[in-house]
Design a protein around this motif. Structure first.
Motif, mmCIF file in Angstrom:
data_model
loop_
_atom_site.group_PDB
_atom_site.id
_atom_site.type_symbol
_atom_site.label_atom_id
_atom_site.label_comp_id
_atom_site.label_asym_id
_atom_site.label_seq_id
_atom_site.Cartn_x
_atom_site.Cartn_y
_atom_site.Cartn_z
ATOM 1 N N UNK A 34 7.305 -7.885 3.016
ATOM 2 C CA UNK A 34 8.327 -8.796 3.544
ATOM 3 C C UNK A 34 9.040 -9.459 2.366
ATOM 4 N N UNK A 35 10.298 -9.904 2.558
ATOM 5 C CA UNK A 35 10.953 -10.632 1.482
ATOM 6 C C UNK A 35 10.241 -11.966 1.249
ATOM 7 N N UNK A 36 10.142 -12.385 0.002
ATOM 8 C CA UNK A 36 9.430 -13.622 -0.301
ATOM 9 C C UNK A 36 10.093 -14.843 0.342
ATOM 10 N N UNK A 37 11.376 -14.746 0.643
ATOM 11 C CA UNK A 37 12.083 -15.882 1.248
ATOM 12 C C UNK A 37 12.151 -15.796 2.779
ATOM 13 N N UNK A 38 11.301 -14.975 3.392
ATOM 14 C CA UNK A 38 11.265 -14.874 4.853
ATOM 15 C C UNK A 38 10.846 -16.223 5.431
ATOM 16 N N UNK A 39 11.464 -16.622 6.540
ATOM 17 C CA UNK A 39 11.025 -17.854 7.191
ATOM 18 C C UNK A 39 9.724 -17.577 7.926
ATOM 19 N N UNK A 81 4.333 -28.586 11.492
ATOM 20 C CA UNK A 81 5.644 -28.594 10.858
ATOM 21 C C UNK A 81 6.443 -27.434 11.433
ATOM 22 N N UNK A 82 7.740 -27.591 11.519
ATOM 23 C CA UNK A 82 8.582 -26.534 12.058
ATOM 24 C C UNK A 82 8.582 -25.321 11.136
ATOM 25 N N UNK A 83 8.474 -24.155 11.742
ATOM 26 C CA UNK A 83 8.454 -22.902 11.000
ATOM 27 C C UNK A 83 9.833 -22.285 10.838
ATOM 28 N N UNK A 84 10.843 -22.844 11.498
ATOM 29 C CA UNK A 84 12.133 -22.163 11.572
ATOM 30 C C UNK A 84 12.878 -22.091 10.246
ATOM 31 N N UNK A 85 12.740 -23.093 9.383
ATOM 32 C CA UNK A 85 13.457 -23.072 8.111
ATOM 33 C C UNK A 85 12.531 -22.943 6.903
ATOM 34 N N UNK A 86 11.244 -23.097 7.118
ATOM 35 C CA UNK A 86 10.291 -23.038 6.010
ATOM 36 C C UNK A 86 10.103 -21.593 5.568
ATOM 37 N N UNK A 87 10.301 -21.318 4.278
ATOM 38 C CA UNK A 87 10.100 -19.962 3.764
ATOM 39 C C UNK A 87 8.653 -19.787 3.325
ATOM 40 N N UNK A 88 8.210 -18.543 3.352
ATOM 41 C CA UNK A 88 6.837 -18.238 2.977
ATOM 42 C C UNK A 88 6.569 -18.620 1.533
ATOM 43 N N UNK A 89 7.450 -18.256 0.615
ATOM 44 C CA UNK A 89 7.206 -18.509 -0.800
ATOM 45 C C UNK A 89 7.075 -20.004 -1.090
ATOM 46 N N UNK A 90 7.855 -20.833 -0.409
ATOM 47 C CA UNK A 90 7.763 -22.291 -0.622
ATOM 48 C C UNK A 90 6.514 -22.868 0.031
#
Length: 192
Positions: A34-39, A81-90
């Motif tokens: 998956x892309x590292x910036x996937x939400x 916490x909301x998952x909609x904008x949180x990226x996996x890498x962060x």
């Protein structure tokens, strides 16, 4: 005279994730890129499609001591916490393992490990299921002991619950089969 030059944003690196369903035998696992910036919201869908779940139940990620999911607007359910904008890498904060719980009633607990980083373009599609083993339990079978009972019943035509389980499930079930091509067909529909 200056030309309008549009710089393209580089494609994000990929993370190779190993997902294993805990407490189940035979071991059920998938390896996905998956892309590292996937939400986290999109990652939830990727996990659903790769594992073979249908997505009809609540879920939650636990990453680096924080819980993420879809907050209940009525205040019921766990505080997340909301998952909609949180990226996996962060969300990872440098951690390599995290958990994903699907279906709070049945409690399908997944252990996820970031195995390595891959360059963008390393896979024929993104997200991509690289490998896996064994079929996902049917939805609403219960928990891991319920799945074990299901497997026992469908394997033995003389089991008192055999006919009921076969009728309930609707067709044959082979716990050793993982349909890699089908998982990737489903994953093609996800826009990341």
């Amino acid at each position: 005279m200056a030309k309008n030059v549009r710089l393209l944003k580089p494609e994000p690196d990929l993370l190779l994730l190993h997902i294993e369903l805990k407490w189940v035998e035979p071991t059920i696992w998938r390896r996905i890129a998956v892309p590292e910036n996937i939400t986290l919201g999109t990652l939830h869908t990727v996990i659903q499609f790769a594992m073979g779940w249908e997505g009809g139940h609540m879920h939650e990620f636990e990453i680096a001591g924080e819980n993420y999911g879809i907050p209940d607007s009525d205040g019921w359910g766990p505080r997340v916490n909301s998952e909609t904008r949180q990226t996996l890498i962060k969300a990872l904060y440098g951690k390599k393992t995290f958990s994903y719980l699907y279906d709070f009633g049945d409690g399908w607990d997944h252990r996820i490990e970031v195995e390595k980083k891959l360059p963008a373009g390393a896979c024929p599609q993104v997200p991509y299921c690289v490998d896996g083993a064994n079929a996902c339990p049917p939805e609403d079978i219960g928990d891991a002991p319920g799945y074990a009972e299901f497997l026992e019943a469908i394997a033995d035509p003389d089991h008192p619950e055999h006919d009921n389980m076969v009728e309930w499930h609707g067709d044959s079930f082979d716990p050793t089969v993982f349909e890699w091509e089908r998982a990737n067909e489903r994953l093609k529909d996800i826009k990341v």
